[in-house]
Scaffold this motif. Structure first.
Motif, PDB file in Angstrom:
ATOM      1  N   SER A 190      36.606 -40.330   2.614  1.00 32.96           N
ATOM      2  CA  SER A 190      35.224 -40.332   3.091  1.00 32.96           C
ATOM      3  C   SER A 190      34.931 -39.207   4.079  1.00 32.96           C
ATOM      4  O   SER A 190      33.777 -38.878   4.320  1.00 32.96           O
ATOM      5  N   ALA A 191      35.959 -38.575   4.650  1.00 37.03           N
ATOM      6  CA  ALA A 191      35.744 -37.434   5.540  1.00 37.03           C
ATOM      7  C   ALA A 191      35.403 -36.167   4.754  1.00 37.03           C
ATOM      8  O   ALA A 191      35.012 -35.159   5.335  1.00 37.03           O
ATOM      9  N   LYS A 192      35.560 -36.218   3.446  1.00 41.57           N
ATOM     10  CA  LYS A 192      35.259 -35.096   2.536  1.00 41.57           C
ATOM     11  C   LYS A 192      36.017 -33.830   2.926  1.00 41.57           C
ATOM     12  O   LYS A 192      35.462 -32.736   2.966  1.00 41.57           O
ATOM     13  N   THR A 193      37.305 -33.998   3.186  1.00 41.61           N
ATOM     14  CA  THR A 193      38.143 -32.854   3.559  1.00 41.61           C
ATOM     15  C   THR A 193      38.911 -32.272   2.383  1.00 41.61           C
ATOM     16  O   THR A 193      39.333 -31.123   2.438  1.00 41.61           O
ATOM     17  N   GLN A 194      39.093 -33.060   1.314  1.00 42.97           N
ATOM     18  CA  GLN A 194      39.863 -32.571   0.173  1.00 42.97           C
ATOM     19  C   GLN A 194      39.060 -32.770  -1.113  1.00 42.97           C
ATOM     20  O   GLN A 194      38.875 -33.881  -1.592  1.00 42.97           O
ATOM     21  N   LEU A 195      38.586 -31.656  -1.680  1.00 43.22           N
ATOM     22  CA  LEU A 195      37.858 -31.678  -2.939  1.00 43.22           C
ATOM     23  C   LEU A 195      38.855 -31.909  -4.068  1.00 43.22           C
ATOM     24  O   LEU A 195      39.852 -31.192  -4.183  1.00 43.22           O
ATOM     25  N   ILE A 196      38.604 -32.946  -4.902  1.00 42.78           N
ATOM     26  CA  ILE A 196      39.555 -33.261  -5.971  1.00 42.78           C
ATOM     27  C   ILE A 196      38.967 -33.056  -7.363  1.00 42.78           C
ATOM     28  O   ILE A 196      39.677 -33.148  -8.358  1.00 42.78           O
ATOM     29  N   GLY A 197      37.663 -32.773  -7.460  1.00 43.96           N
ATOM     30  CA  GLY A 197      37.064 -32.532  -8.760  1.00 43.96           C
ATOM     31  C   GLY A 197      35.576 -32.278  -8.654  1.00 43.96           C
ATOM     32  O   GLY A 197      34.977 -32.494  -7.604  1.00 43.96           O
ATOM     33  N   GLN A 198      35.011 -31.776  -9.753  1.00 37.77           N
ATOM     34  CA  GLN A 198      33.574 -31.523  -9.830  1.00 37.77           C
ATOM     35  C   GLN A 198      33.102 -31.750 -11.256  1.00 37.77           C
ATOM     36  O   GLN A 198      33.862 -31.561 -12.207  1.00 37.77           O
ATOM     37  N   SER A 199      31.839 -32.127 -11.383  1.00 39.78           N
ATOM     38  CA  SER A 199      31.172 -32.147 -12.688  1.00 39.78           C
ATOM     39  C   SER A 199      29.788 -31.551 -12.488  1.00 39.78           C
ATOM     40  O   SER A 199      29.248 -31.574 -11.382  1.00 39.78           O
ATOM     41  N   TRP A 200      29.222 -30.983 -13.545  1.00 37.49           N
ATOM     42  CA  TRP A 200      27.936 -30.300 -13.420  1.00 37.49           C
ATOM     43  C   TRP A 200      27.169 -30.380 -14.718  1.00 37.49           C
ATOM     44  O   TRP A 200      27.728 -30.588 -15.795  1.00 37.49           O
ATOM     45  N   THR A 201      25.858 -30.213 -14.571  1.00 35.49           N
ATOM     46  CA  THR A 201      24.957 -30.188 -15.713  1.00 35.49           C
ATOM     47  C   THR A 201      23.685 -29.454 -15.304  1.00 35.49           C
ATOM     48  O   THR A 201      23.356 -29.394 -14.125  1.00 35.49           O
ATOM     49  N   GLY A 202      22.986 -28.880 -16.276  1.00 36.54           N
ATOM     50  CA  GLY A 202      21.710 -28.219 -16.009  1.00 36.54           C
ATOM     51  C   GLY A 202      21.727 -26.753 -16.347  1.00 36.54           C
ATOM     52  O   GLY A 202      22.691 -26.221 -16.906  1.00 36.54           O
ATOM     53  N   CYS A 203      20.651 -26.079 -16.044  1.00 32.18           N
ATOM     54  CA  CYS A 203      20.464 -24.642 -16.275  1.00 32.18           C
ATOM     55  C   CYS A 203      20.591 -24.264 -17.744  1.00 32.18           C
ATOM     56  O   CYS A 203      20.940 -23.132 -18.083  1.00 32.18           O
ATOM     57  N   GLY A 204      20.332 -25.206 -18.646  1.00 32.32           N
ATOM     58  CA  GLY A 204      20.397 -24.908 -20.075  1.00 32.32           C
ATOM     59  C   GLY A 204      21.801 -24.639 -20.580  1.00 32.32           C
ATOM     60  O   GLY A 204      21.973 -24.091 -21.663  1.00 32.32           O
ATOM     61  N   GLN A 205      22.810 -25.007 -19.831  1.00 35.70           N
ATOM     62  CA  GLN A 205      24.204 -24.775 -20.218  1.00 35.70           C
ATOM     63  C   GLN A 205      24.873 -26.115 -20.523  1.00 35.70           C
ATOM     64  O   GLN A 205      24.427 -27.157 -20.061  1.00 35.70           O
ATOM     65  N   PRO A 206      25.989 -26.088 -21.254  1.00 38.78           N
ATOM     66  CA  PRO A 206      26.705 -27.337 -21.511  1.00 38.78           C
ATOM     67  C   PRO A 206      27.252 -27.927 -20.208  1.00 38.78           C
ATOM     68  O   PRO A 206      27.628 -27.196 -19.296  1.00 38.78           O
ATOM     69  N   ALA A 207      27.287 -29.243 -20.146  1.00 42.04           N
ATOM     70  CA  ALA A 207      27.868 -29.914 -18.986  1.00 42.04           C
ATOM     71  C   ALA A 207      29.371 -29.677 -18.972  1.00 42.04           C
ATOM     72  O   ALA A 207      29.988 -29.438 -20.008  1.00 42.04           O
ATOM     73  N   GLY A 208      29.961 -29.737 -17.785  1.00 48.37           N
ATOM     74  CA  GLY A 208      31.399 -29.525 -17.672  1.00 48.37           C
ATOM     75  C   GLY A 208      31.958 -30.258 -16.471  1.00 48.37           C
ATOM     76  O   GLY A 208      31.228 -30.846 -15.675  1.00 48.37           O
ATOM     77  N   SER A 209      33.271 -30.218 -16.359  1.00 48.88           N
ATOM     78  CA  SER A 209      33.934 -30.850 -15.221  1.00 48.88           C
ATOM     79  C   SER A 209      35.347 -30.328 -15.096  1.00 48.88           C
ATOM     80  O   SER A 209      35.883 -29.704 -16.013  1.00 48.88           O
ATOM     81  N   TRP A 210      35.944 -30.582 -13.939  1.00 52.52           N
ATOM     82  CA  TRP A 210      37.360 -30.295 -13.713  1.00 52.52           C
ATOM     83  C   TRP A 210      37.886 -31.325 -12.718  1.00 52.52           C
ATOM     84  O   TRP A 210      37.133 -31.898 -11.943  1.00 52.52           O
ATOM     85  N   GLY A 211      39.159 -31.573 -12.752  1.00 57.09           N
ATOM     86  CA  GLY A 211      39.798 -32.463 -11.786  1.00 57.09           C
ATOM     87  C   GLY A 211      39.436 -33.921 -11.974  1.00 57.09           C
ATOM     88  O   GLY A 211      39.059 -34.364 -13.049  1.00 57.09           O
ATOM     89  N   VAL A 212      39.547 -34.674 -10.891  1.00 55.12           N
ATOM     90  CA  VAL A 212      39.274 -36.112 -10.884  1.00 55.12           C
ATOM     91  C   VAL A 212      37.777 -36.314 -10.639  1.00 55.12           C
ATOM     92  O   VAL A 212      37.239 -35.793  -9.673  1.00 55.12           O
ATOM     93  N   THR A 213      37.125 -37.062 -11.529  1.00 61.64           N
ATOM     94  CA  THR A 213      35.680 -37.265 -11.390  1.00 61.64           C
ATOM     95  C   THR A 213      35.374 -38.725 -11.042  1.00 61.64           C
ATOM     96  O   THR A 213      34.554 -39.376 -11.686  1.00 61.64           O
ATOM     97  N   SER A 214      36.054 -39.215 -10.029  1.00 56.11           N
ATOM     98  CA  SER A 214      35.766 -40.536  -9.466  1.00 56.11           C
ATOM     99  C   SER A 214      36.181 -40.501  -8.003  1.00 56.11           C
ATOM    100  O   SER A 214      36.972 -39.657  -7.595  1.00 56.11           O
ATOM    101  N   GLY A 215      35.621 -41.385  -7.229  1.00 51.14           N
ATOM    102  CA  GLY A 215      35.926 -41.432  -5.806  1.00 51.14           C
ATOM    103  C   GLY A 215      34.692 -41.171  -4.977  1.00 51.14           C
ATOM    104  O   GLY A 215      33.577 -41.462  -5.396  1.00 51.14           O
ATOM    105  N   ILE A 216      34.854 -40.597  -3.811  1.00 50.21           N
ATOM    106  CA  ILE A 216      33.742 -40.298  -2.912  1.00 50.21           C
ATOM    107  C   ILE A 216      32.961 -39.126  -3.511  1.00 50.21           C
ATOM    108  O   ILE A 216      33.518 -38.071  -3.763  1.00 50.21           O
ATOM    109  N   ARG A 217      31.649 -39.321  -3.736  1.00 52.86           N
ATOM    110  CA  ARG A 217      30.854 -38.322  -4.447  1.00 52.86           C
ATOM    111  C   ARG A 217      29.759 -37.754  -3.558  1.00 52.86           C
ATOM    112  O   ARG A 217      29.142 -38.459  -2.784  1.00 52.86           O
TER     113      ARG A 217
END
Length: 79
Positions: free
Chosen positions: A45-72
């Motif tokens: 919850s301190a948001k000190t260690q980024l473990i993943g990301q996901s993204w969507t928009g800008c007319g591009q395909p959605a994508g992700s990397w790493g762990v996509t669960s937890g504190i968001r």
């Protein structure tokens, strides 16, 4: 007795309403543009260690990397 019951219901309702997360509005995209919506996931919850990301928009395909669960945390970036 009736007064206690009404008071208990009132307090319970106030706690439930107060505990809900506030709604966040999605920002309006810039004129003629779109938004890239990025979800960043953190290990704690301190948001000190980024473990993943996901993204969507800008007319591009959605994508992700790493762990996509937890504190968001959500970021809105103009294209």
């Amino acid at each position: 007795m009736l007064r206690r019951t009404l008071l208990a219901l009132l307090v319970t309702g106030a706690v439930i309403v107060g505990a809900e997360a506030p709604a966040g509005a999605i920002p309006v995209p810039p004129p003629g543009g779109d938004l890239l919506i990025v979800f960043a996931y953190y290990a704690d919850s301190a948001k000190t260690q980024l473990i993943g990301q996901s993204w969507t928009g800008c007319g591009q395909p959605a994508g992700s990397w790493g762990v996509t669960s937890g504190i968001r945390q959500v970021f809105f970036t103009p294209c």
